[in-house]
Design an enzyme around this catalytic site. Sequence first.
Site, mmCIF file in Angstrom:
data_model
loop_
_atom_site.group_PDB
_atom_site.id
_atom_site.type_symbol
_atom_site.label_atom_id
_atom_site.label_comp_id
_atom_site.label_asym_id
_atom_site.label_seq_id
_atom_site.Cartn_x
_atom_site.Cartn_y
_atom_site.Cartn_z
ATOM 1 C CE LYS A 120 -4.279 -1.938 1.666
ATOM 2 N NZ LYS A 120 -3.901 -3.365 1.920
HETATM 3 C C1 LIG Z 1 -4.509 -4.458 1.182
HETATM 4 C C2 LIG Z 1 -3.768 -5.731 1.081
HETATM 5 C C3 LIG Z 1 -4.141 -6.738 0.152
HETATM 6 C C4 LIG Z 1 -5.365 -6.615 -0.742
HETATM 7 O O1 LIG Z 1 -5.219 -5.639 -1.735
HETATM 8 P P1 LIG Z 1 -6.525 -5.058 -2.477
HETATM 9 O O2 LIG Z 1 -6.021 -3.915 -3.275
HETATM 10 O O3 LIG Z 1 -7.446 -4.607 -1.381
HETATM 11 O O4 LIG Z 1 -7.109 -6.135 -3.295
HETATM 12 C C5 LIG Z 1 -3.364 -7.879 0.070
HETATM 13 N N1 LIG Z 1 -2.296 -8.057 0.872
HETATM 14 C C6 LIG Z 1 -1.903 -7.120 1.770
HETATM 15 C C7 LIG Z 1 -0.729 -7.396 2.626
HETATM 16 C C8 LIG Z 1 -2.626 -5.929 1.910
HETATM 17 O O5 LIG Z 1 -2.235 -5.011 2.828
#
Ligand SMILES: *Cc1c(COP(=O)(O)O)cnc(C)c1O
Length: 476
Positions: A120
């Site tokens: 993220k």
């Molecule tokens: C947010 C997240 C996801 C999922 O990603 P999306 O964009 O919501 O599909 C997967 N793995 C981790 C570690 C995350 O923080």
Amino acid sequence: MRYVSTRGEDLGSGFQEILLGGLMGDGGLAMPLSYPRLGIADLQAMRGMNYRELAFAVLRLFAVDLPEGELRRLVDKTYTPHVYSNGRVAQQAEDITPLRELEAGVWLQELSNGPTLAFKDMAMQLLGNLFEWALEQNGETLNILGATSGDTGSSAEYAMRGKRGIRVFMLSPHEKMSAFQTAQMFSLLDDNIHNLAVKGVFDDCQDVVKAVSNDLEFKRHYRIGTVNSINWARVVAQVVYYFKGYFAVAKEVGRPVSFSVPSGNFGNICAGHIARMMGLPIQRLILATNENDVLDEFFRTGVYRPRVTAETRQTSSPSMDISKASNFERFVYDLMGCDAGRVKSLWRQLDDQGSFDLRGTPEWERMASYGFVSGVSTHANRLETIRMAWEKYGVMVDPHTADGLKVGVEYREEGVPLVCLETALPVKFAATIQEALGRRPERPAQYEGIEELPKRSVVVNADAEVVKDYIRQHVS
Ligand SMILES: *Cc1c(COP(=O)(O)O)cnc(C)c1O
């Protein structure tokens, strides 16, 4: 470039205007009227670019109203060559998302080299710089209110800390996050970061955020905004690393490459879909879910049935524990041939009946042309994959990345390189690593003793009025 809402509203032509927004006035999500298309010659020109150049080239196509020089400066500031904050050392200073070959034709793309050790950060770090710039332009300020169970909140706080004109009020469930996640967030002592530990669970936090946001008078007066995963700029920033991954493993521009993506809110894989629509030769977009398999059910059957909160299971890949995928409407809009009326009626059906079913429709017949395939990974699969990666490749993967690797390898095709996206580092999820490997996860040197650092947070009741009072007192 013009933007429209998935429910039909014309949003005008400003990237800047939708930058600070989430849900549009009609309840839909922002989308470009059409995708920029890149041909083989364009891709060939991009092939030799480093991450910053590539990020600028992609973002410029969507953010046409941002002055070029400013965009370049903000991108350069975000994706600086560095010794990663997690202590990993880049082979080349320009490698923001290095790839390593696990075995012939199977690659892991590192997306977790940012400050909070999850993918993220890739988009959120850019968002922090874009927000600061946009607010400064208009002489405005913004108070970000959010709820988190761990990853999103810390990523937002690290992106916004110390930024002029921005304050963050982040709600998290009191004593429910892992010690590492709590330490990551609460050890931020910046004046503009406020951690509110809510007596309750994550859903209580979300309810409070909703209640505060529904007070439109308060929301306007205190300039309340969000940084949730439906933010368009976040999605676009994620498109960049698909290009980077593609160029790193494709033997020649034009050859197919597949990507495997651990998915929750459909934000990450939506960026892959956009890259593919822009002309990047992606063969398959492999969507991996955990036990919360709403999306796998859709891609296998054509039935979309979001779960109610009570049906959502708590799993060992918690960042994928979702009941409905907030970015999914963007893909459905494309699948419906950009027919906002159809999207509107499907979502009305969701409200009335709790699901919709595309089987037998002409749109569902076209589904295969979008490259999506999907699969589920359970707790047992996760443990097994973490063990396999450790024994076979000498690589420790986090539980979410393991879900992607498990499903990705099932869909592997001869002669098509497979890129598995790494979405977090194992240190964030120590208990599951311990269970799988009987040892603690590797901890980057910078995070030694983080649990012992001074912390700042306030404990509050799950009460919107209490949170509003807190905001009033801290916004002057
Ligand atoms: C947010 C997240 C996801 C999922 O990603 P999306 O964009 O919501 O599909 C997967 N793995 C981790 C570690 C995350 O923080």
